[in-house]
Design a protein around this motif. Structure first.
Motif, PDB file in Angstrom:
ATOM      1  N   THR A 219      20.825  41.545  22.735  1.00 25.20           N
ATOM      2  CA  THR A 219      19.912  41.396  23.882  1.00 25.20           C
ATOM      3  C   THR A 219      20.478  42.073  25.116  1.00 25.20           C
ATOM      4  OG1 THR A 219      19.082  39.284  23.016  1.00 25.20           O
ATOM      5  CG2 THR A 219      18.710  39.734  25.344  1.00 25.20           C
ATOM      6  N   ASP A 220      21.773  41.913  25.347  1.00 21.48           N
ATOM      7  CA  ASP A 220      22.421  42.540  26.506  1.00 21.48           C
ATOM      8  C   ASP A 220      22.469  44.060  26.356  1.00 21.48           C
ATOM      9  OD1 ASP A 220      22.912  40.029  27.640  1.00 21.48           O
ATOM     10  OD2 ASP A 220      24.816  39.828  26.567  1.00 21.48           O
ATOM     11  N   ILE A 221      22.695  44.526  25.136  1.00 22.95           N
ATOM     12  CA  ILE A 221      22.738  45.970  24.893  1.00 22.95           C
ATOM     13  C   ILE A 221      21.387  46.604  25.202  1.00 22.95           C
ATOM     14  CG2 ILE A 221      22.977  47.738  23.109  1.00 22.95           C
ATOM     15  CD1 ILE A 221      25.052  45.936  21.759  1.00 22.95           C
ATOM     16  N   ILE A 222      20.316  45.975  24.739  1.00 22.32           N
ATOM     17  CA  ILE A 222      18.974  46.494  25.000  1.00 22.32           C
ATOM     18  C   ILE A 222      18.671  46.477  26.492  1.00 22.32           C
ATOM     19  CG2 ILE A 222      16.507  46.105  24.626  1.00 22.32           C
ATOM     20  CD1 ILE A 222      17.273  44.937  21.860  1.00 22.32           C
ATOM     21  N   ALA A 223      19.027  45.390  27.162  1.00 27.47           N
ATOM     22  CA  ALA A 223      18.755  45.255  28.594  1.00 27.47           C
ATOM     23  C   ALA A 223      19.518  46.287  29.419  1.00 27.47           C
ATOM     24  CB  ALA A 223      19.117  43.850  29.061  1.00 27.47           C
ATOM     25  N   SER A 224      20.659  46.734  28.923  1.00 24.83           N
ATOM     26  CA  SER A 224      21.481  47.690  29.673  1.00 24.83           C
ATOM     27  C   SER A 224      20.849  49.081  29.730  1.00 24.83           C
ATOM     28  CB  SER A 224      22.865  47.796  29.038  1.00 24.83           C
ATOM     29  OG  SER A 224      22.834  48.546  27.833  1.00 24.83           O
ATOM     30  N   LYS A 225      20.027  49.413  28.749  1.00 27.44           N
ATOM     31  CA  LYS A 225      19.393  50.733  28.639  1.00 27.44           C
ATOM     32  C   LYS A 225      20.427  51.862  28.608  1.00 27.44           C
ATOM     33  CE  LYS A 225      15.325  49.098  31.175  1.00 27.44           C
ATOM     34  NZ  LYS A 225      14.394  49.341  32.311  1.00 27.44           N
ATOM     35  N   ASN A 226      21.636  51.517  28.177  1.00 31.94           N
ATOM     36  CA  ASN A 226      22.756  52.463  28.205  1.00 31.94           C
ATOM     37  C   ASN A 226      23.192  52.770  26.771  1.00 31.94           C
ATOM     38  OD1 ASN A 226      25.233  53.790  28.488  1.00 31.94           O
ATOM     39  ND2 ASN A 226      25.759  52.649  30.345  1.00 31.94           N
ATOM     40  N   ARG A 227      23.078  54.024  26.370  1.00 28.69           N
ATOM     41  CA  ARG A 227      23.421  54.416  24.989  1.00 28.69           C
ATOM     42  C   ARG A 227      24.878  54.122  24.650  1.00 28.69           C
ATOM     43  NH1 ARG A 227      24.495  54.493  20.694  1.00 28.69           N
ATOM     44  NH2 ARG A 227      24.224  56.024  19.031  1.00 28.69           N
ATOM     45  N   SER A 228      25.766  54.210  25.601  1.00 29.58           N
ATOM     46  CA  SER A 228      27.184  53.999  25.329  1.00 29.58           C
ATOM     47  C   SER A 228      27.514  52.550  24.979  1.00 29.58           C
ATOM     48  CB  SER A 228      28.030  54.442  26.526  1.00 29.58           C
ATOM     49  OG  SER A 228      27.734  53.655  27.666  1.00 29.58           O
ATOM     50  N   ASN A 229      26.602  51.619  25.257  1.00 27.53           N
ATOM     51  CA  ASN A 229      26.838  50.214  24.936  1.00 27.53           C
ATOM     52  C   ASN A 229      26.461  49.867  23.499  1.00 27.53           C
ATOM     53  OD1 ASN A 229      27.786  49.584  27.502  1.00 27.53           O
ATOM     54  ND2 ASN A 229      25.740  49.112  28.288  1.00 27.53           N
ATOM     55  N   ALA A 230      25.697  50.740  22.867  1.00 29.71           N
ATOM     56  CA  ALA A 230      25.279  50.493  21.484  1.00 29.71           C
ATOM     57  C   ALA A 230      26.284  51.109  20.509  1.00 29.71           C
ATOM     58  CB  ALA A 230      23.888  51.068  21.250  1.00 29.71           C
ATOM     59  N   GLY A 231      26.095  50.861  19.234  1.00 27.79           N
ATOM     60  CA  GLY A 231      26.999  51.372  18.212  1.00 27.79           C
ATOM     61  C   GLY A 231      26.813  52.854  17.959  1.00 27.79           C
ATOM     62  N   GLN A 232      27.761  53.431  17.242  1.00 26.87           N
ATOM     63  CA  GLN A 232      27.675  54.837  16.877  1.00 26.87           C
ATOM     64  C   GLN A 232      26.544  55.050  15.880  1.00 26.87           C
ATOM     65  OE1 GLN A 232      31.493  56.104  15.412  1.00 26.87           O
ATOM     66  NE2 GLN A 232      32.336  56.358  17.458  1.00 26.87           N
ATOM     67  N   SER A 233      25.996  56.244  15.859  1.00 25.23           N
ATOM     68  CA  SER A 233      24.956  56.576  14.896  1.00 25.23           C
ATOM     69  C   SER A 233      25.558  56.673  13.499  1.00 25.23           C
ATOM     70  CB  SER A 233      24.301  57.912  15.257  1.00 25.23           C
ATOM     71  OG  SER A 233      23.634  57.822  16.490  1.00 25.23           O
ATOM     72  N   VAL A 234      24.912  56.041  12.553  1.00 30.94           N
ATOM     73  CA  VAL A 234      25.367  56.116  11.168  1.00 30.94           C
ATOM     74  C   VAL A 234      24.986  57.477  10.590  1.00 30.94           C
ATOM     75  CG1 VAL A 234      25.338  53.631  10.739  1.00 30.94           C
ATOM     76  CG2 VAL A 234      23.230  54.961  10.462  1.00 30.94           C
ATOM     77  N   PRO A 235      25.599  57.901   9.482  1.00 27.98           N
ATOM     78  CA  PRO A 235      25.295  59.212   8.895  1.00 27.98           C
ATOM     79  C   PRO A 235      23.823  59.372   8.534  1.00 27.98           C
ATOM     80  CG  PRO A 235      27.316  58.321   7.968  1.00 27.98           C
ATOM     81  CD  PRO A 235      26.704  57.219   8.784  1.00 27.98           C
ATOM     82  N   ALA A 236      23.346  60.597   8.640  1.00 26.23           N
ATOM     83  CA  ALA A 236      21.927  60.885   8.407  1.00 26.23           C
ATOM     84  C   ALA A 236      21.507  60.699   6.960  1.00 26.23           C
ATOM     85  CB  ALA A 236      21.619  62.319   8.852  1.00 26.23           C
ATOM     86  N   CYS A 237      22.445  60.836   6.023  1.00 28.51           N
ATOM     87  CA  CYS A 237      22.101  60.878   4.604  1.00 28.51           C
ATOM     88  C   CYS A 237      21.356  59.638   4.106  1.00 28.51           C
ATOM     89  CB  CYS A 237      23.356  61.084   3.770  1.00 28.51           C
ATOM     90  SG  CYS A 237      24.604  59.771   3.967  1.00 28.51           S
TER      91      CYS A 237
END
Length: 252
Positions: A219-237
């Motif tokens: 909830t806090d991550i979404i509210a921050s609107k900041n990409r750096s607060n979320a996790g890394q992108s998983v592989p595309a495969c």
């Protein structure tokens, strides 16, 4: 002669392509499709897709619209077979059908769904179609976090920066992680998605499953609107676009 609009339904293995959209100095799904369509219909064809998938991402259902001049009934009847004969095995057209002149493959879609697959043991039959994750994940906690995604929200925290969108609001109607044989599948449905959104969400859910962050922290991550607060992108495969819904298109 009259110009008419058609929808093309297709699927593709994105392993060897630099995404859907035409790229300079790189092979894309759109480029291959347009060449095949142009050859079969004997006119220049430029498709417009229902969205864009990144390098290595797959689609079991994808739509594009095209405009054609003077196509007769026999041409259209044989189009699927004819175009498929011109495409590589990694791209398959399932149907080509006429729609209203104002129909739009991207803007008229009312819902989309993605699956993300990961597996825990080395498996040669899942190469390029699932992410090999070497660890343990708490699925119950991941689903607690996934429930917090539901609803209409600003998902800037899961979007690539500098994207050309009017809004980062999306309405997620379904998000769930399920156990499979030797793996997991994450299913997510929404009215629209931002660039890199599903892979960033999955990366964040993996952090929850690892115990790095609490489920409630989403909830806090979404509210921050900041990409750096979320996790890394998983592989595309492991990512598949599996469904695109239109109010005027019946499922085949």
């Amino acid at each position: 002669m009259e110009t008419k609009r058609y929808f093309v339904e297709l699927s593709y293995d994105g392993t060897n392509y630099h995404g859907w959209q035409i790229q300079p100095n790189a092979v894309s799904v759109q480029e291959c499709l347009d060449k095949a369509l142009s050859t079969y219909f004997r006119q220049q064809v430029a498709s417009l897709g229902c969205g864009r998938t990144d390098t290595g991402v797959h689609a079991t259902q994808f739509f594009a619209h095209i405009d054609l001049v003077g196509v007769n009934e026999r041409q259209l009847l044989n189009a699927t077979t004819g175009v498929n004969a011109l495409l590589p095995y990694s791209i398959a057209v399932h149907r080509i059908f006429e729609v209203a002149a104002v129909a739009h493959a991207r803007f008229d879609a009312t819902a989309r769904a993605y699956h993300y697959y990961l597996h825990f043991r080395k498996n040669p039959f899942k190469v390029n179609r699932s992410w090999l994750y070497k660890g343990k994940l708490n699925v119950e906690q991941m689903n607690k976090a996934a429930e917090l995604l539901l609803g209409q929200k600003d998902f800037s925290c899961f979007s690539k920066s500098n994207t050309q969108t009017f809004t980062n609001n999306c309405n997620i109607s379904y998000a769930k992680v399920e156990q499979q044989a030797d793996g997991l599948v994450f299913t997510i449905k929404a009215d629209r998605f931002l660039r890199n959104m599903v892979r960033a969400i999955m990366g964040t859910l993996v952090m929850v499953g690892e115990g790095v962050i609490e489920a409630e922290h989403l909830t806090d991550i979404i509210a921050s609107k900041n990409r750096s607060n979320a996790g890394q992108s998983v592989p595309a495969c492991g990512l598949f676009l599996t469904s695109v819904v239109y109010p005027y298109v019946e499922s085949d």
